[in-house]
Design a protein around this motif. Structure first.
Motif, short mmCIF file in Angstrom:
data_model
loop_
_atom_site.label_atom_id
_atom_site.label_comp_id
_atom_site.label_asym_id
_atom_site.label_seq_id
_atom_site.Cartn_x
_atom_site.Cartn_y
_atom_site.Cartn_z
N GLU B 48 0.84 -1.20 0.00
CA GLU B 48 0.00 0.00 0.00
C GLU B 48 0.87 1.25 0.00
O GLU B 48 1.82 1.36 0.77
N HIS B 53 -3.29 4.47 -2.12
CA HIS B 53 -4.33 3.63 -1.53
C HIS B 53 -5.04 4.35 -0.39
O HIS B 53 -6.25 4.26 -0.25
N TYR B 54 -4.28 5.03 0.42
CA TYR B 54 -4.81 5.85 1.51
C TYR B 54 -3.84 6.99 1.76
O TYR B 54 -2.67 6.92 1.39
#
Lengths: 200, 200
Positions: B48, B53-54
């Motif tokens: 990630e 992704h975030y």
């Protein structure tokens, strides 16, 4: 037996010369819709067919329709009545077809007052100059008539904010594609589709 | 210099397994949009990437964002915060891009309370049986997890009437075409376009 999904009614307005007819013709290439035929008390002109160009009737019949609330909208113009019979609109919607009402501002207001669920679409010109150019280049009107149409167009454009959607007709293909998208989107409205979910 | 038309924000919700990701992937083939990246306090998993992704952050940073009203919506789940930062959404819209927020019901309610102009779209399955089939055939979840997801799906489907539009994902192509039509139609809304008429 699968239930027929009811059609929806779409009002199309826009100033004379903006190209409403051309945009609709393009739309009808791919969509089967009912283009509402008006009722009128004026005499048929050469080549006009009853039920195709207008539903021709006499003033008494027309007044009976008004009294029976059988019209979605009506107006008097140059001594004749014009109006939209409910009957054919409802028959089309019941059979699952969408309906196009090509009417002007006053009529749109009347229809919307009776049926607030009707979707109102305004077709506008890319510019004022372009509208003038289109009206002149049609070559069908005298300068006086053109001036009249432009004056009326000014009033109509100023009322465009009463509509739900505004399409700018810069190219016919783009305008027809936007109109098509609006029709498609309006059929995705939650209120119309909730029965499709969870087998309700 | 021509003014950049501001983008609009669209909320996409729908039960786990309904195919939101596949429909959006199909849409993004033809539309350049900003797919909103959430902020979270949970630790990154293998592979990630921060900002992709975030937006990974610690709890203090997250609480500061809450205090500064810098989030469109947020929730706590399994001891971690998740939320939608306003900043990237606004930057995208300012640059003329539309924004997709793929969030669930609670988040959708929060966003809509803050920004009622946000368009809410719910993606539903063609039937309950089909949703079960899709969840099972993914093969990623235990039977318990599937039962949990279905229970949650039931609640979500019952709240679909809070949305503006409902798309039934029976085929990806049809669902993506309807989503595309909704996006197009929403840009034809009168309120967004009145400045285009009469050179206003």
């Amino acid at each position: 037996m699968e239930q027929v999904r009811r059609g929806k009614t779409f009002i199309i307005s826009g100033p004379s010369g903006v190209g409403k007819g051309t945009v609709l013709k393009e739309l009808f290439k791919t969509r089967d819709m009912y283009y509402s035929v008006s009722a009128t008390t004026r005499a048929p002109r050469d080549g006009e067919v009853d039920g195709v160009h207008y539903h021709f009737m006499d003033a008494e019949e027309f007044r009976t329709m008004i009294a029976e609330d059988a019209l979605l909208e009506h107006a008097e113009y140059a001594g004749n009545y014009y109006g939209t019979p409910k009957r054919y609109v409802d028959e089309a919607m019941d059979s699952g077809r969408d309906v196009i009402l090509e009417i002007e501002l006053q009529g749109a207001r009347q229809v919307h007052a009776k049926r607030p669920e009707t979707v109102r679409i305004f077709i506008g010109p890319p510019s004022w100059e372009e509208l003038e150019r289109r009206l002149v280049s049609r070559g069908t009107d005298t300068p006086e008539k053109i001036a009249q149409r432009l004056q009326r167009a000014r009033i109509e454009l100023e009322s465009a904010d009463e509509y739900d959607y505004l399409i700018i007709n810069d190219t016919v293909e783009k305008a027809a594609a936007e109109l098509d998208a609006i029709l498609c989107a309006e059929h995705c409205r939650v209120d119309d589709r909730l029965d499709q979910i969870l087998g309700k």
